[in-house]
Design a protein around this motif. Structure first.
Motif, PDB file in Angstrom:
ATOM      1  N   UNK A  82       0.820  -1.213   0.000  1.00  0.00           N
ATOM      2  CA  UNK A  82       0.000   0.000   0.000  1.00  0.00           C
ATOM      3  C   UNK A  82       0.849   1.255   0.000  1.00  0.00           C
ATOM      4  N   UNK A  83       2.043   1.170   0.606  1.00  0.00           N
ATOM      5  CA  UNK A  83       2.906   2.346   0.665  1.00  0.00           C
ATOM      6  C   UNK A  83       3.513   2.728  -0.653  1.00  0.00           C
ATOM      7  N   UNK A  84       3.448   1.841  -1.657  1.00  0.00           N
ATOM      8  CA  UNK A  84       3.980   2.127  -3.000  1.00  0.00           C
ATOM      9  C   UNK A  84       5.416   2.625  -2.935  1.00  0.00           C
ATOM     10  N   UNK A  85       6.243   1.928  -2.148  1.00  0.00           N
ATOM     11  CA  UNK A  85       7.652   2.282  -2.034  1.00  0.00           C
ATOM     12  C   UNK A  85       7.973   3.163  -0.853  1.00  0.00           C
ATOM     13  N   UNK A  86       6.968   3.801  -0.246  1.00  0.00           N
ATOM     14  CA  UNK A  86       7.210   4.686   0.894  1.00  0.00           C
ATOM     15  C   UNK A  86       7.275   3.937   2.215  1.00  0.00           C
ATOM     16  N   UNK A  87       6.896   2.656   2.234  1.00  0.00           N
ATOM     17  CA  UNK A  87       6.951   1.843   3.451  1.00  0.00           C
ATOM     18  C   UNK A  87       8.094   0.848   3.299  1.00  0.00           C
ATOM     19  N   UNK A  88       9.044   0.906   4.216  1.00  0.00           N
ATOM     20  CA  UNK A  88      10.209   0.027   4.139  1.00  0.00           C
ATOM     21  C   UNK A  88       9.970  -1.303   4.838  1.00  0.00           C
ATOM     22  N   UNK A  89       9.394  -1.269   6.040  1.00  0.00           N
ATOM     23  CA  UNK A  89       9.195  -2.496   6.811  1.00  0.00           C
ATOM     24  C   UNK A  89       7.878  -2.404   7.562  1.00  0.00           C
ATOM     25  N   UNK A  90       7.274  -3.583   7.786  1.00  0.00           N
ATOM     26  CA  UNK A  90       6.021  -3.664   8.539  1.00  0.00           C
ATOM     27  C   UNK A  90       6.115  -4.877   9.458  1.00  0.00           C
ATOM     28  N   UNK A  91       5.662  -4.713  10.681  1.00  0.00           N
ATOM     29  CA  UNK A  91       5.596  -5.830  11.624  1.00  0.00           C
ATOM     30  C   UNK A  91       4.198  -5.878  12.211  1.00  0.00           C
ATOM     31  N   UNK A  92       3.521  -6.998  12.021  1.00  0.00           N
ATOM     32  CA  UNK A  92       2.191  -7.194  12.585  1.00  0.00           C
ATOM     33  C   UNK A  92       2.339  -7.789  13.974  1.00  0.00           C
ATOM     34  N   UNK A  93       1.772  -7.123  14.967  1.00  0.00           N
ATOM     35  CA  UNK A  93       1.891  -7.601  16.341  1.00  0.00           C
ATOM     36  C   UNK A  93       1.088  -8.880  16.510  1.00  0.00           C
ATOM     37  N   UNK A  94       1.614  -9.828  17.271  1.00  0.00           N
ATOM     38  CA  UNK A  94       0.862 -11.068  17.515  1.00  0.00           C
ATOM     39  C   UNK A  94      -0.465 -10.784  18.195  1.00  0.00           C
ATOM     40  N   UNK A 111      25.224  -0.702  10.154  1.00  0.00           N
ATOM     41  CA  UNK A 111      24.877  -1.909  10.912  1.00  0.00           C
ATOM     42  C   UNK A 111      23.780  -1.620  11.938  1.00  0.00           C
ATOM     43  N   UNK A 112      23.863  -0.478  12.604  1.00  0.00           N
ATOM     44  CA  UNK A 112      22.877  -0.113  13.632  1.00  0.00           C
ATOM     45  C   UNK A 112      21.820   0.784  13.005  1.00  0.00           C
ATOM     46  N   UNK A 113      21.029   0.211  12.114  1.00  0.00           N
ATOM     47  CA  UNK A 113      20.067   0.992  11.360  1.00  0.00           C
ATOM     48  C   UNK A 113      18.829   0.159  11.073  1.00  0.00           C
ATOM     49  N   UNK A 114      17.634   0.756  11.139  1.00  0.00           N
ATOM     50  CA  UNK A 114      16.398  -0.017  10.887  1.00  0.00           C
ATOM     51  C   UNK A 114      16.233  -0.478   9.444  1.00  0.00           C
ATOM     52  N   UNK A 115      16.920   0.173   8.489  1.00  0.00           N
ATOM     53  CA  UNK A 115      16.747  -0.168   7.081  1.00  0.00           C
ATOM     54  C   UNK A 115      17.880  -1.022   6.526  1.00  0.00           C
ATOM     55  N   UNK A 116      19.106  -0.741   6.933  1.00  0.00           N
ATOM     56  CA  UNK A 116      20.270  -1.429   6.363  1.00  0.00           C
ATOM     57  C   UNK A 116      21.017  -2.253   7.392  1.00  0.00           C
ATOM     58  N   UNK A 117      20.547  -2.320   8.616  1.00  0.00           N
ATOM     59  CA  UNK A 117      21.295  -2.960   9.685  1.00  0.00           C
ATOM     60  C   UNK A 117      21.104  -4.459   9.755  1.00  0.00           C
ATOM     61  N   UNK A 118      21.671  -5.030  10.804  1.00  0.00           N
ATOM     62  CA  UNK A 118      21.564  -6.465  11.012  1.00  0.00           C
ATOM     63  C   UNK A 118      22.595  -7.241  10.228  1.00  0.00           C
ATOM     64  N   UNK A 119      22.640  -8.535  10.475  1.00  0.00           N
ATOM     65  CA  UNK A 119      23.612  -9.398   9.810  1.00  0.00           C
ATOM     66  C   UNK A 119      23.336  -9.543   8.321  1.00  0.00           C
TER      67      UNK A 119
END
Length: 732
Positions: free
Chosen positions: A532-544, A644-652
């Motif tokens: 729905x974000x048409x490129x403007x939404x990078x990540x989504x997490x649905x809460x349990x 590395x410490x970034x919500x978009x490019x971070x992590x292993x």
């Protein structure tokens, strides 16, 4: 073309013959077809021709065993997948007036404001998305309270029988205290504005006329007070900068230093929220502002005496409106219809951003009245009389209704023509077959009559990461606006994203087949919200289910897209750039509302961020003792940490820091040891930065593990005042 990120399925080798096999087979056929050819050595010219033939055939077989890129595109089109156009960056533009106007003033939609154009870079243009109404505010009530409450219940009215209203809109009278005689934290006063005045998003100046010789005892540069406005759900901060408070916390310090009388008045400039509704608390009704005495922090000093005023006034000096990285084009002529099905027209400005209600195509038949035609995603549900059209947002191609003919139509039509000269007894059969032929033609969507003029009433072009400009850069009006002195964006533009690539579109194919465009499971909501974000939404997490939500409610954590260029500069990305803008929130909710199950409510929220600042020492290899090399390595180390410490490019995996994953010292050690030139590391120390009462604060002591919480994300960025940067020292 190969997509390495997709799972591999076993595939058959359609023709397994190799170059050697083809060469040998041709040589074996020589005695059969050309017995006089007896020299089969490699030096023979005929053998050379055979090898060339075998090589060309081998190349064709290699291609034969692969699916070309064109086929991938055809498969995606069959699934209804189109490449998404760029997403426009969004920000708020604040317009400041030249003077206080006597009546309500409106700045229309589509006003363009640009960045500075230089010899090497073009200006980046933003246009307003909505009209800005700048009202004429009037004070209605001035109330004080001993305690601060979300829903205030007890007030003391300071206007009734004490102050007088003047024709210039000012109230004045005997001295009034803003807080209690002995001020205490949570003392507050309320300013209630008239409900009839349209003030959403306005910038107002409240004039306070101070009483002479009333020292307050505070540090005028750090007044312990907080300005807020009621937006219908909560109290929002409205004092954008400390310099906007010319009263210096009602101490009138600067006025006294200049030798002027505080009774002349000083202004407090407030930026009202976009939602500023009329609300009733107890018996008082209007639009509510509040100033609260806060507890002192650090070197702040509290009020010894309550500030005293003898007059109040309010006026509008401007307003703030939402704007997007786009250029509005009006009334573009696309061409003249030739009356044939499936005809196409080209829009000049590309890419074309998502259409709004007032952006459509107007068809004017010869001698007829203009007709509003409707855009559809495809012609699958369009009848022959439906005035529908499609637009490819990326290429700007407009297409009208299609005529589909079945393959047997031409053959049957030929048979009928051959029997036209037969006796009339066959006429009935011919008519029946003619009807059958017409039924073999299917018209999807109407066709504009021949000679009709095709016009695009309005559309917007623009978008892309280029629009994620910094705060304070949008200052140049493309055309003069009456009564507007200046314009600026106090916040950076965010959520701009480039056009979708083919590789990204391929990833959507299994998601579409799995979700079938319906939101049922947690994964469905995540996939559809990102689409729905048409490129403007990078990540989504649905809460349990059951996590911070009641029955029948689905909560989604949305991380908007942000420009990552600052990472390569060694600056990182501030959490403020991941703010969920109201426009993006409405876009996602409207999209999910059409695909959710009946009775399910969807709520969006921003991610909770925790900042991480790394402090360490590194020893370099002897070959890197050159000062220039050392500076380059230090930059590479900082860039690696910010990435590395970034919500978009971070992590292993480099796809964003996982939700809820803590940061360990060993993570930093393992990361920095991979940088070329690093010999060994000293002590690695982690400091956390957390949001407290709307203010980011660096924790004074280091932490061995920084835990963002079960659903939190970590982030790192440069802020010298906050000391959030990564500090890396070189040791010998």
């Amino acid at each position: 073309m190969e997509f390495n990120f997709l799972s591999k399925l076993p595939n058959s080798n359609l023709d397994d013959r190799t170059f050697d096999d083809l060469t040998q087979e041709c040589i074996l056929r020589i005695p059969r077809y050309c017995q006089e050819w007896t020299d089969h050595n490699l030096s023979d010219p005929g053998i050379t021709f055979i090898e060339v033939f075998a090589w060309l055939t081998d190349q064709m077989l290699l291609r034969f065993n692969q699916v070309p890129r064109k086929n991938y595109v055809a498969f995606l089109e069959l699934l209804g997948i189109r490449l998404q156009p760029p997403a426009p960056a969004q920000t708020d533009l604040t317009f400041y007036l030249t003077t206080d106007l006597p009546e309500t003033y409106t700045i229309p939609t589509g006003v363009e404001v640009a960045t500075l154009r230089t010899e090497t870079t073009e200006a980046i243009v933003f246009s307003t998305d909505n009209p800005l109404v700048i009202g004429k505010p009037h004070l209605r009530h001035f109330l004080t309270a001993q305690t601060t409450e979300d829903i205030p219940q007890a007030f003391r009215d300071r206007f009734t029988n004490l102050w007088t209203y003047h024709s210039n809109g000012q109230w004045s009278g005997s001295e009034q205290t803003l807080f209690e005689e002995t001020p205490k934290p949570d003392n507050c006063f309320y300013i209630v504005l008239e409900p009839e005045d349209p003030l959403e998003g306005n910038v107002i100046a409240i004039t306070f006329q101070g009483a002479a010789a009333t020292p307050t005892g505070i540090n005028p540069n750090q007044p312990p007070r907080r300005w807020e406005a009621w937006d219908g759900n909560q109290w929002q901060p409205v004092l954008l900068r400390e310099i906007d408070d010319a009263t210096k916390g009602f101490s009138f310090h600067e006025i006294a230093q200049q030798g002027r009388n505080p009774a002349q008045g000083a202004d407090v400039i407030l930026h009202l929220p976009e939602k500023f509704p009329v609300t009733s608390f107890t018996t008082y009704r209007g639009r509510w502002l509040r100033c609260t005495l806060t507890a002192t922090q650090g070197n702040q000093s509290s009020y010894n005496n309550s500030p005293r005023i003898i007059g109040l006034g309010v006026r509008s000096i401007g307003g703030t409106v939402r704007a997007s990285h786009s250029t509005l084009v009006r009334d573009e002529r696309l061409g003249i219809s030739d009356g044939t099905p499936g005809q196409t027209f080209q829009i000049q400005g590309t890419p074309v951003l998502g259409r709004r209600e007032n952006e459509y195509i107007l068809v004017t038949p010869p001698g007829g009245l203009p007709q509003n035609w409707q855009e559809v995603s495809d012609f699958a549900d369009s009848g022959s009389e439906d005035r529908h059209y499609t637009i490819d947002s990326l290429t700007g191609t407009v297409q009208f209704g299609l005529l589909i003919r079945e393959p047997d139509r031409l053959r049957k039509q030929t048979q009928i023509r051959s029997r036209i000269q037969q006796p009339s007894i066959e006429d009935t059969r011919i008519q029946v077959r003619d009807t059958e032929i017409q039924e073999m033609e299917h018209q999807y969507g109407a066709v504009p009559p021949r000679g009709s003029e095709i016009r695009m009433v309005a559309y917007r072009t623009g978008g892309g990461r280029l629009g994620n400009v910094q705060s304070g850069t949008l200052q140049f009006k493309k055309s003069e606006i009456p009564y507007v002195a200046s314009v600026i964006n106090h916040k950076p533009a965010i959520n701009g994203a480039d056009a979708e690539s083919l590789e990204q579109a391929v990833l959507k194919a299994p998601q579409i087949l799995r979700t079938r465009d319906r939101a049922v499971t947690n994964e469905d909501f995540e996939v559809l919200a990102q689409r729905a974000g048409a490129g403007a939404v990078a990540r989504v997490r649905c809460l349990p289910a059951g996590t911070h939500s009641g029955a029948g409610t689905v909560r989604l954590i949305v991380v908007p897209q942000a420009n990552t260029d600052a990472i390569t500069r060694g600056e990182g990305i501030s959490p403020e750039l991941f703010t969920l803008q109201p426009a993006l929130q409405d876009q996602v909710l409207n999209y999910l509302d059409e695909r959710r199950l009946l009775g399910v409510q969807v709520q969006l929220q921003e991610a909770e961020f925790v900042g991480v600042s790394v402090q360490t020492e590194v020893a370099l290899e002897p070959a890197y003792y050159n000062p220039l090399a050392q500076q380059e390595i230090l930059l590479n180390l900082r860039v690696a940490l910010y990435r590395y410490l970034n919500p978009l490019t971070g992590g292993l995996d480099g796809k964003g820091w996982p939700f809820g994953r803590p940061v360990y010292t060993s993570d930093i050690v393992a990361l920095l040891q991979k940088i070329p030139g690093v010999r060994y590391l000293g002590v690695v120390v982690l400091f956390s930065l957390r949001l407290q009462d709307g203010v980011w604060t660096r924790q004074p002591s280091p932490e061995p593990v920084i835990d963002p919480g079960p659903l939190g994300l970590v982030c790192s960025w440069t802020d010298n005042l906050l000391r959030s940067s990564h500090v890396i020292n070189i040791i010998e």
